[in-house]
Enzyme design. Structure first.
Site, PDB file in Angstrom:
ATOM      1  N   LYS A   1     -14.498  -3.309   0.515  1.00  0.00           N
ATOM      2  CA  LYS A   1     -13.294  -3.727  -0.193  1.00  0.00           C
ATOM      3  C   LYS A   1     -13.521  -4.971  -1.045  1.00  0.00           C
ATOM      4  O   LYS A   1     -12.997  -5.089  -2.155  1.00  0.00           O
ATOM      5  CB  LYS A   1     -12.154  -3.949   0.808  1.00  0.00           C
ATOM      6  CG  LYS A   1     -11.752  -2.645   1.489  1.00  0.00           C
ATOM      7  CD  LYS A   1     -10.602  -2.786   2.430  1.00  0.00           C
ATOM      8  CE  LYS A   1     -10.439  -1.547   3.303  1.00  0.00           C
ATOM      9  NZ  LYS A   1     -10.322  -0.278   2.571  1.00  0.00           N
TER      10      LYS A   1
ATOM     11  N   THR B   1       1.440  -2.035  -2.911  1.00  0.00           N
ATOM     12  CA  THR B   1       1.037  -0.873  -3.702  1.00  0.00           C
ATOM     13  C   THR B   1       1.705   0.377  -3.125  1.00  0.00           C
ATOM     14  O   THR B   1       1.801   0.543  -1.911  1.00  0.00           O
ATOM     15  CB  THR B   1      -0.497  -0.711  -3.721  1.00  0.00           C
ATOM     16  OG1 THR B   1      -0.971  -0.612  -2.378  1.00  0.00           O
ATOM     17  CG2 THR B   1      -1.156  -1.890  -4.399  1.00  0.00           C
TER      18      THR B   1
ATOM     19  N   GLY C   1       0.918   3.677  -4.261  1.00  0.00           N
ATOM     20  CA  GLY C   1       0.185   4.862  -4.707  1.00  0.00           C
ATOM     21  C   GLY C   1       0.659   5.275  -6.092  1.00  0.00           C
ATOM     22  O   GLY C   1       0.836   4.426  -6.977  1.00  0.00           O
TER      23      GLY C   1
ATOM     24  N   GLY D   1      -6.890   0.556  -4.172  1.00  0.00           N
ATOM     25  CA  GLY D   1      -6.289  -0.708  -3.729  1.00  0.00           C
ATOM     26  C   GLY D   1      -7.178  -1.898  -4.073  1.00  0.00           C
ATOM     27  O   GLY D   1      -6.689  -2.988  -4.417  1.00  0.00           O
ATOM     28  N   ASP D   2      -8.484  -1.694  -3.997  1.00  0.00           N
ATOM     29  CA  ASP D   2      -9.423  -2.779  -4.337  1.00  0.00           C
ATOM     30  C   ASP D   2      -9.375  -3.062  -5.843  1.00  0.00           C
ATOM     31  O   ASP D   2      -9.476  -4.213  -6.276  1.00  0.00           O
ATOM     32  CB  ASP D   2     -10.850  -2.394  -3.924  1.00  0.00           C
ATOM     33  CG  ASP D   2     -10.909  -1.920  -2.480  1.00  0.00           C
ATOM     34  OD1 ASP D   2     -10.096  -2.401  -1.664  1.00  0.00           O
ATOM     35  OD2 ASP D   2     -11.748  -1.052  -2.177  1.00  0.00           O
TER      36      ASP D   2
HETATM   37  O1  RIB Z   1     -11.166   0.510  -0.066  1.00  0.00           O
HETATM   38  C1  RIB Z   1     -12.231   1.406  -0.145  1.00  0.00           C
HETATM   39  C2  RIB Z   1     -13.403   0.862   0.613  1.00  0.00           C
HETATM   40  O2  RIB Z   1     -13.068   0.780   1.978  1.00  0.00           O
HETATM   41  C3  RIB Z   1     -14.634   1.733   0.575  1.00  0.00           C
HETATM   42  O3  RIB Z   1     -15.483   1.433  -0.487  1.00  0.00           O
HETATM   43  C4  RIB Z   1     -15.265   1.501   1.949  1.00  0.00           C
HETATM   44  O4  RIB Z   1     -16.492   0.865   1.893  1.00  0.00           O
HETATM   45  C5  RIB Z   1     -14.246   0.677   2.726  1.00  0.00           C
HETATM   46  O5  RIB Z   1     -14.579  -0.642   2.723  1.00  0.00           O
END
Ligand code: RIB
Length: 320
Positions: free
Chosen positions: A45, A223, A225, A255-256
């Site tokens: 993340k 968030t 979606g 989300g990241d």
């Molecule tokens: O949010 C997605 C991420 O969650 C993935 O890339 C995985 O590595 C986990 O950390």
């Protein structure tokens, strides 16, 4: 470690190698299902948010801990390719890099199990060693995939220096008030919000967000979606930002992307409501690509989407 350069955004980052299988449905306990595809790619993340942020034009540095193995080398190569400063990354010989086992379903949704490996050893000492780097940044961000002590120490340095602090509280866990009070922005999804607030599934988003605001968090961007996001601030009306219709390939990392693009916009000097719109658009674009980083857009793509979204006939404009 060598001396770090300057950065707009510093990320206390997890890194995982994502081992991703595409399946029609999750296996039941004790069951085996066959996957139609498999891939190995970069994830985590924190690292994902750092990449999303860098693609939005910010100068980004990561503070992380990885193994001296193939997956750790994948992380270093990725950060170099993306122009991310990894001078404060500790590479250790005797622990494995983080790994995430991911199942992606036909509708693009997913399930993830993370083994953080060397990331488990990230601590306050890493944040303290990077106090100079943190102190000159505009934004410092983290997720709950790294130990809370590292985030708490980094955010304390950040707040003392006047930097904006942003926590993606995923995976969801109860957080101490001492950390919430250091967070100027939280970016949970709906279920993470409720876990964080300690409320049940029937509690409204407003009430759950209010619980976190009353415990010291500065703002909460939830968030939703495909439905977009909502921004909650103390003493202000909730703001709803509509979603952008997209063809979904894979929602891993959406989300990241939201968190990283939010950080980049704040670092550019955007007001928080404007930053929410940018983050929302960047996250929407990200689901069109496969893998955590595959669909993360550049600044121009987000600008184009926001420009087009004003039109009543806005349609999905990304095809696979
Ligand atoms: O949010 C997605 C991420 O969650 C993935 O890339 C995985 O590595 C986990 O950390």
């Amino acid at each position: 470690m060598i001396a770090a350069r300057t950065a707009d955004v510093v990320c206390i980052a997890s890194f995982n190698a994502d081992l991703t299988s595409r399946v029609a449905r999750p296996p039941a306990r004790g069951e085996t299902v066959l996957a139609s595809r498999f891939s190995i790619g970069p994830g985590g993340k924190g690292s994902n948010a750092a990449i999303a942020c860098a693609r939005q034009g910010a100068r980004v540095a990561v503070i992380a801990r990885i193994g001296n193995d193939d997956f750790g080398h994948m992380a270093l190569a990725l950060w170099q390719r993306e122009g991310i400063d990894a001078a404060m990354v500790e590479v250790v010989d005797d622990e494995p890099s983080g790994v995430a086992q991911i199942l992606v379903y036909d509708d693009g949704d997913n399930s993830i199990a993370v083994a953080p490996g060397a990331g488990t050893g990230l601590g306050a000492r890493h944040a303290d060693a990077a106090a100079g780097l943190i102190g000159q940044a505009r934004v410092v961000m983290a997720s709950c995939e790294v130990p809370i002590e590292a985030t708490q120490a980094a955010f304390a340095h950040a707040r003392r220096a006047g930097a904006f602090t942003l926590l993606n509280p995923a995976p969801a866990q109860a957080l101490p008030d001492s950390l919430l009070a250091l967070c100027e922005l939280l970016t949970p999804n709906q279920s993470e919000l409720r876990v964080l607030a300690g409320v049940d599934a029937d509690t409204s988003l407003q009430r759950a967000a209010d619980a976190l605001l009353s415990r010291g968090a500065g703002a909460v961007a939830v968030t939703l979606g495909a439905a977009g996001c909502m921004l909650f601030r103390r003493g202000r009306e909730a703001l709803t930002v509509a979603g952008h219709p997209m063809l979904v390939a894979d929602t891993v990392g959406a989300g990241d992307t939201f968190t990283g693009a939010f950080a980049a916009a704040i670092a550019r000097g955007a007001a928080i409501a404007v930053a929410a719109a940018w983050a929302n658009a960047a996250a929407a674009l990200s689901v069109a690509g496969e893998g955590a980083t595959g669909g993360m857009p550049g600044l121009e793509a987000v600008a184009v989407l926001l420009g087009r979204s004003d039109r009543a006939d806005a349609k999905p404009w990304i095809s696979r």
